[in-house]
Design an enzyme around this catalytic site. Structure first.
Site, PDB file in Angstrom:
ATOM      1  N   HIS A   1      -6.638  -1.791  15.370  1.00  0.00           N
ATOM      2  CA  HIS A   1      -6.829  -1.047  14.117  1.00  0.00           C
ATOM      3  C   HIS A   1      -6.687  -1.982  12.913  1.00  0.00           C
ATOM      4  O   HIS A   1      -7.540  -2.016  12.027  1.00  0.00           O
ATOM      5  CB  HIS A   1      -5.793   0.080  14.060  1.00  0.00           C
ATOM      6  CG  HIS A   1      -5.812   0.909  12.821  1.00  0.00           C
ATOM      7  ND1 HIS A   1      -6.342   2.179  12.787  1.00  0.00           N
ATOM      8  CD2 HIS A   1      -5.361   0.670  11.559  1.00  0.00           C
ATOM      9  CE1 HIS A   1      -6.224   2.674  11.576  1.00  0.00           C
ATOM     10  NE2 HIS A   1      -5.620   1.775  10.801  1.00  0.00           N
ATOM     11  N   GLU A   2      -5.607  -2.735  12.888  1.00  0.00           N
ATOM     12  CA  GLU A   2      -5.362  -3.612  11.725  1.00  0.00           C
ATOM     13  C   GLU A   2      -6.423  -4.701  11.633  1.00  0.00           C
ATOM     14  O   GLU A   2      -6.875  -5.050  10.540  1.00  0.00           O
ATOM     15  CB  GLU A   2      -3.963  -4.214  11.796  1.00  0.00           C
ATOM     16  CG  GLU A   2      -2.825  -3.190  11.877  1.00  0.00           C
ATOM     17  CD  GLU A   2      -2.873  -2.114  10.814  1.00  0.00           C
ATOM     18  OE1 GLU A   2      -3.268  -2.407   9.667  1.00  0.00           O
ATOM     19  OE2 GLU A   2      -2.525  -0.948  11.129  1.00  0.00           O
TER      20      GLU A   2
ATOM     21  N   GLY B   1       3.606   1.873  10.610  1.00  0.00           N
ATOM     22  CA  GLY B   1       3.426   1.212  11.894  1.00  0.00           C
ATOM     23  C   GLY B   1       3.016  -0.227  11.698  1.00  0.00           C
ATOM     24  O   GLY B   1       3.541  -1.139  12.343  1.00  0.00           O
ATOM     25  N   ALA B   2       2.050  -0.440  10.793  1.00  0.00           N
ATOM     26  CA  ALA B   2       1.568  -1.785  10.497  1.00  0.00           C
ATOM     27  C   ALA B   2       0.799  -1.746   9.186  1.00  0.00           C
ATOM     28  O   ALA B   2       0.445  -0.667   8.708  1.00  0.00           O
ATOM     29  CB  ALA B   2       0.648  -2.285  11.611  1.00  0.00           C
ATOM     30  N   MET B   3       0.555  -2.927   8.598  1.00  0.00           N
ATOM     31  CA  MET B   3      -0.140  -2.995   7.310  1.00  0.00           C
ATOM     32  C   MET B   3      -1.119  -4.166   7.306  1.00  0.00           C
ATOM     33  O   MET B   3      -0.744  -5.301   7.603  1.00  0.00           O
ATOM     34  CB  MET B   3       0.895  -3.146   6.184  1.00  0.00           C
ATOM     35  CG  MET B   3       0.283  -3.293   4.797  1.00  0.00           C
ATOM     36  SD  MET B   3      -0.717  -1.840   4.346  1.00  0.00           S
ATOM     37  CE  MET B   3      -1.984  -2.648   3.365  1.00  0.00           C
ATOM     38  N   GLU B   4      -2.374  -3.845   6.925  1.00  0.00           N
ATOM     39  CA  GLU B   4      -3.492  -4.779   7.078  1.00  0.00           C
ATOM     40  C   GLU B   4      -3.610  -5.825   5.979  1.00  0.00           C
ATOM     41  O   GLU B   4      -4.733  -6.161   5.565  1.00  0.00           O
ATOM     42  CB  GLU B   4      -4.799  -3.984   7.170  1.00  0.00           C
ATOM     43  CG  GLU B   4      -5.209  -3.233   5.884  1.00  0.00           C
ATOM     44  CD  GLU B   4      -4.708  -1.804   5.814  1.00  0.00           C
ATOM     45  OE1 GLU B   4      -3.692  -1.491   6.465  1.00  0.00           O
ATOM     46  OE2 GLU B   4      -5.330  -0.997   5.097  1.00  0.00           O
TER      47      GLU B   4
ATOM     48  N   HIS C   1      -9.511  -3.541  10.013  1.00  0.00           N
ATOM     49  CA  HIS C   1      -9.375  -3.446   8.548  1.00  0.00           C
ATOM     50  C   HIS C   1      -9.749  -4.740   7.829  1.00  0.00           C
ATOM     51  O   HIS C   1      -9.999  -4.707   6.621  1.00  0.00           O
ATOM     52  CB  HIS C   1      -7.923  -3.139   8.188  1.00  0.00           C
ATOM     53  CG  HIS C   1      -7.578  -1.692   8.119  1.00  0.00           C
ATOM     54  ND1 HIS C   1      -8.326  -0.769   7.436  1.00  0.00           N
ATOM     55  CD2 HIS C   1      -6.514  -1.002   8.627  1.00  0.00           C
ATOM     56  CE1 HIS C   1      -7.737   0.423   7.522  1.00  0.00           C
ATOM     57  NE2 HIS C   1      -6.642   0.307   8.246  1.00  0.00           N
TER      58      HIS C   1
ATOM     59  N   GLU D   1      -9.471   4.177   6.605  1.00  0.00           N
ATOM     60  CA  GLU D   1      -8.621   4.538   7.742  1.00  0.00           C
ATOM     61  C   GLU D   1      -9.384   5.192   8.891  1.00  0.00           C
ATOM     62  O   GLU D   1      -9.108   4.929  10.058  1.00  0.00           O
ATOM     63  CB  GLU D   1      -7.468   5.429   7.284  1.00  0.00           C
ATOM     64  CG  GLU D   1      -6.531   4.730   6.299  1.00  0.00           C
ATOM     65  CD  GLU D   1      -5.902   3.472   6.896  1.00  0.00           C
ATOM     66  OE1 GLU D   1      -6.019   3.239   8.114  1.00  0.00           O
ATOM     67  OE2 GLU D   1      -5.284   2.710   6.120  1.00  0.00           O
TER      68      GLU D   1
ATOM     69  N   GLU E   1       0.847  -1.189   0.000  1.00  0.00           N
ATOM     70  CA  GLU E   1       0.000   0.000   0.000  1.00  0.00           C
ATOM     71  C   GLU E   1       0.887   1.246   0.000  1.00  0.00           C
ATOM     72  O   GLU E   1       1.862   1.296   0.752  1.00  0.00           O
ATOM     73  CB  GLU E   1      -0.914   0.041   1.226  1.00  0.00           C
ATOM     74  CG  GLU E   1      -2.035   1.066   1.077  1.00  0.00           C
ATOM     75  CD  GLU E   1      -2.964   1.149   2.279  1.00  0.00           C
ATOM     76  OE1 GLU E   1      -2.580   0.702   3.372  1.00  0.00           O
ATOM     77  OE2 GLU E   1      -4.069   1.671   2.115  1.00  0.00           O
TER      78      GLU E   1
HETATM   79 ZN   LIG Z   1      -5.155   1.645   8.794  1.00  0.00          ZN
END
Ligand SMILES: [Zn+2]
Length: 912
Positions: free
Chosen positions: A359-360, A323-326, A363, A382, A190
């Site tokens: 959060h992830e 930070g992180a990726m879903e 998603h 988001e 992304e």
């Molecule tokens: Zn996100």
């Protein structure tokens, strides 16, 4: 995706002392039938989705692919070579051709494509002529014989580099416990970097099924989006074939290959859940696994839809840009956002891990199952994930009072949205760099704030049912903002689009001014809020919002709540003749600021601010500070007002107070700094004395965190020698026995000692960095190296940011932290100017962009001129409106200095 450093924490970072020690002051101020039907939907070609011409993009847009050839399925085979940092690939893409064509256009960049062959149902096949367009990141395949409408298979072979830029298919390295370096391969696609790993239709609405095979060294492990269908050995290689994915967007595909180890799976319904880390770090996975399990359970219930994947892996990657990726089923994290030691972490560090993990997971439905049609709708993904992370963490740990600390997120959104250079939440996107620039405080925090306002307005159950309706209607497909309003409006039986359009499609937010007449008539006026006056702007002053306003009226000793929907510029409300006080934005959910006429503010203060809820006190001081920066309230009145908060014991309210003191510290002259320090000691000292240095029995986590932050503020901003001496003593105790000091106090000890530290302390902290036991401890000591004062020490830190010694996921943030250090900012700025090309080449794009955010601390007229010259001369574009926003924030700081410098000096004389 989650930002590397949470924006909502930026407000607190100014006083931060070690959670990040990173001053990027963004705030100048600041179920089973469903299973069956979804499985069926996943395998069907949707009708009218991609080919819906009414919603298809203009094919003349150079950044959008033509829509007459559509991928249905990718059979991908990738063979990474970690030693050579290369990979070889082959893919067969099943396509639907909607009308006869002799050309296929798809995305590819930095790939060496060696062959492309198309085969039809009849068995015929033809080689394509391949042409790459690097500027538009496209691959054109042309065929001598036009392709007929129908289904065909395109087979391509290609190769590429496992890059060190933390995007596409990239290499990450780490040292084992014996100090030996190992490589692994991971992906970050992304927004538009799947095209760097395999040629594809790299736009979110080209959803397809992915069937991935990874060919790897037999000593390594491979993880992708789905469960392993088969694992075989052939030719000295391990061939790992993964099950078919659901129909999903390219940006959600993931491959991770290396020496990585999983936790034992826990079953959440039918879903096995595991965390992964490099060897030696598995013991730090427990807390993350707990919130992952809790939030997955929460979301299945809230959404009323089972988790859409067949397993869920959460992987900590040593080098990770965001930070992180879903990625569906294979969520990737930077280590600090997933791995944590519950015993030694601060409350803030635990909250950060809980937030990001929730959060992830949110998603997996919002973003992965239902995806925005194009990047202009990124907020849908988001803002929702941010809103849902709050709901899930609040349900998991109600004692954390997560919605109280959400005020800090809202404040971060206000601080950017009060700029003339802000943008609407939904904003046009064309080029990839503009898509990247959408990952900002407006998409996440403003988006989540207006969703919270809507949820509170229509009711949480109605809101949830509307969300369920939306997800069911668009599962495995794409949707736009209007689709969400249709679902919410249908369930709420209210005109939701009319209410929400003003918040989503126009920039800025309202300032609500309250006045009362002698005849007890309240007048409420709305106008767009801005920090800089009209003469310095071109912004419309005629903007209107539909504002759901909740108001508390106290009269005759009784309180009552009124709810209004403000639609006009002026609204008049009769008050009871015996009214005593009025509070606008009761409970604090509204995305607007309030400015009271002096009489109204006096009545609130005289009734006692301790009678207000935390969010109401937060808004009172935060709105007062913003109106001060905007020149609508005298600075001296604001500084007097802060004196009313001596007895305040909420960490969020204190975050606003300390943020405003940090702002003043940036704009004040060197000669006036001692007076400001004395003022800060006067404001913070009583709370530090009251709270002491050690937790009391039964004390909440939130109070422990407040203690740490106030001690740090007193040691640094207050420059209090007694605090600094005590910090040194307590740090020695901590070094002998880490359990002897509350974890929430440790970051402020480190920050205070760095603030006053010499070369010996620098070397000590550097050694602690090298031997840190947890990712959080590592970050604490890393960022401490930006908090020293001596030039020679800051020069050492700066040099290390581009020497390859510090990971590029962190280096730009370290530079930014030194830009935010009033003792190092000029040095850091000179360093940025001298090394721009190298940084531009070395650092991940979003890191470079965030590094530039540090310029807003350069709040002197001379530095401002130099900053503007530099960016203009170099023609630097950070994507979207990012640079404009930084420059405007810098202007606001300098403007404040020019307007208030003398008055501030006179006011502070009394505190010397
Ligand atoms: Zn996100």
């Amino acid at each position: 995706m989650t930002e590397p450093i949470s924006r909502r924490q930026t407000l607190q970072t100014l006083m931060k002392h070690g959670r990040f020690l990173l001053a990027i002051p963004l705030t100048p101020f600041f179920s089973s039938w469903l299973h069956a039907s979804f499985a069926q939907a996943a395998t069907e070609q949707p009708k009218g989705e991609i080919m819906n011409q009414a919603s298809s993009p203009d094919t003349l847009d150079p950044y959008r692919l033509p829509r007459h050839v559509v991928p249905i399925r990718y059979d991908l085979r990738l063979e990474p070579d970690l030693t050579a940092a290369r990979f070889a690939g082959q893919e067969t893409i099943t396509l639907t051709i909607h009308h006869s064509t002799s050309e296929i256009v798809l995305n590819a960049i930095e790939l060496d494509i060696t062959s492309a062959q198309i085969a039809g149902d009849s068995g015929s096949s033809e080689q394509a002529t391949i042409a790459l367009d690097a500027a538009l990141e496209r691959c054109h395949l042309t065929f001598a014989t036009p392709l007929s409408p129908g289904t065909c298979r395109l087979t391509m072979t290609f190769s590429g580099t496992l890059n060190d830029k933390l995007r596409g298919f990239y290499r990450s390295t780490y040292k084992d416990e014996r100090g030996a370096t190992h490589s692994m391969a991971a992906t970050q696609f992304e927004a538009t970097d799947a095209r760097r790993a395999f040629p594809c239709w790299d736009e979110p609405d080209f959803k397809a099924v992915f069937a991935t095979t990874l060919v790897i060294d037999p000593t390594l492990t491979a993880v992708s989006n789905t469960t392993i269908a088969s694992e075989t050995l052939a030719g000295g290689k391990k061939i790992v074939r993964f099950a078919d994915s659901i129909k999903m967007s390219t940006y959600l595909v993931a491959f991770i290959v290396g020496r990585i180890e999983p936790t034992e799976p826990v079953m959440i319904g039918k879903t096995p859940l595991r965390l992964w880390a490099v060897p030696g770090k598995g013991h730090l996975a427990r807390f993350g696994q707990d919130i992952a399990a809790a939030s997955l359970t929460f979301f299945e219930s809230y959404y009323g839809i089972p988790y859409p994947g067949d397993k869920l892996d959460l992987l900590a990657i040593p080098d990770f840009a965001s930070g992180a990726m879903e990625n569906l089923g294979a969520i990737t994290y930077r280590e600090t956002a997933l791995l944590v030691d519950r015993q030694s972490a601060t409350h803030g560090e635990l909250e950060r891990v809980a937030d990001v993990v929730a959060h992830e997971n949110a998603h997996m439905w919002f973003g992965d199952l239902v995806t925005m049609s194009w990047w202009n709708g990124l907020w849908l993904n988001e803002a929702f994930a941010t809103f849902m992370e709050m709901l899930a963490v609040d349900a998991w740990k109600p004692e954390w009072k997560r919605w109280d600390s959400f005020g800090v997120s809202r404040a971060a959104a206000f601080s950017v949205d009060g700029l003339h250079s802000t943008r609407p939440i939904e904003y046009p996107v064309q080029a990839p760099k503009d898509a990247d620039a959408m990952f900002d405080v407006l998409t996440y925090e403003k988006g989540a704030s207006v969703l919270r306002m809507l949820e509170q307005h229509i009711g949480s159950t109605v809101f949830r049912d509307g969300v369920r309706d939306y997800l069911r209607a668009h599962a495995y497909g794409n949707a736009d903002t209007k689709d969400l309003w249709v679902s919410l409006g249908k369930i709420a039986k209210q005109p939701v689009p009319e209410l929400m359009d003003g918040w989503i499609f126009q920039p800025g937010f309202p300032l609500v001014t309250a006045n009362v007449s002698p005849s007890s008539e309240l007048t409420i006026t709305q106008q767009r809020f801005s920090y800089l006056s009209k003469t310095q702007s071109g912004s419309s002053q005629d903007q209107r919002w539909q504002i759901p306003l909740q108001m508390r009226i106290t009269a005759g000793g009784k309180t009552s709540t009124s709810r209004l929907l403000l639609t006009e510029k002026n609204t008049k409300v009769p008050l009871p003749h015996n009214w005593e006080s009025i509070l606008l934005n009761e409970e604090g959910h509204g995305f607007y600021r309030v400015r009271y006429a002096p009489e109204l503010l006096d009545r609130i203060l005289n009734a006692g601010i301790d009678r207000l809820a935390v969010t109401e006190r937060f808004n009172l001081i935060n709105d007062a500070w913003a109106t001060t920066v905007a020149g609508l309230m005298p600075l001296t009145d604001y500084l007097d007002l802060t004196g009313r908060f001596i007895a305040e014991r909420d960490k969020n309210v204190w975050a606003v107070l300390l943020d405003s003191f940090s702002f003043l510290n940036r704009i004040i002259t060197v000669a006036d700094r001692p007076a400001l320090e004395a003022f800060v000691r006067g404001r913070v000292g009583p709370a530090v004395a009251d709270l002491g240095w050690a937790p009391r029995n039964g004390e909440s986590e939130l109070t422990k965190q407040l203690r740490g932050e106030l001690i740090g503020a007193q040691g640094k901003l207050g420059n209090d020698p007694a605090i600094q001496r005590r910090a040194a003593e307590l740090y020695r105790t901590y070094c002998d026995d880490a359990t002897a000091v509350d974890p929430n106090v440790v970051p402020s000890l480190v920050a205070t000692l760095a603030h006053t530290g010499d070369a010996t302390r620098y070397d000590e902290f550097n050694e602690r960095l090298r031997t840190a036991a947890t990712p959080q401890e590592e970050r604490r000591y890393l960022f401490s190296l930006a908090a020293f004062q001596p030039t020679a020490l800051l020069e050492r830190t700066l040099a290390r940011t581009i020497s390859g010694e510090i990971r590029t996921q962190d280096a730009p943030f370290l530079v930014s932290a030194i830009l935010g250090n009033v003792y190092g900012r000029e040095l850091a700025w000179a360093f940025v100017k001298a090394n721009w090309e190298k940084m531009d080449h070395m650092f991940p794009k979003q890191g470079l962009r965030r590094m530039c955010g540090g310029i807003i601390s350069l709040a002197t007229p001379e530095l401002e001129r130099d900053v503007r010259d530099f960016f203009a001369t170099r023609k630097i574009d950070l994507g979207g409106k990012t640079l404009e926003q930084y420059l405007e924030q810098l202007r606001i700081g300098v403007n404040m200095r020019e307007r208030n410098g003398i008055g501030l000096r006179q006011y502070l004389q009394a505190f010397r």
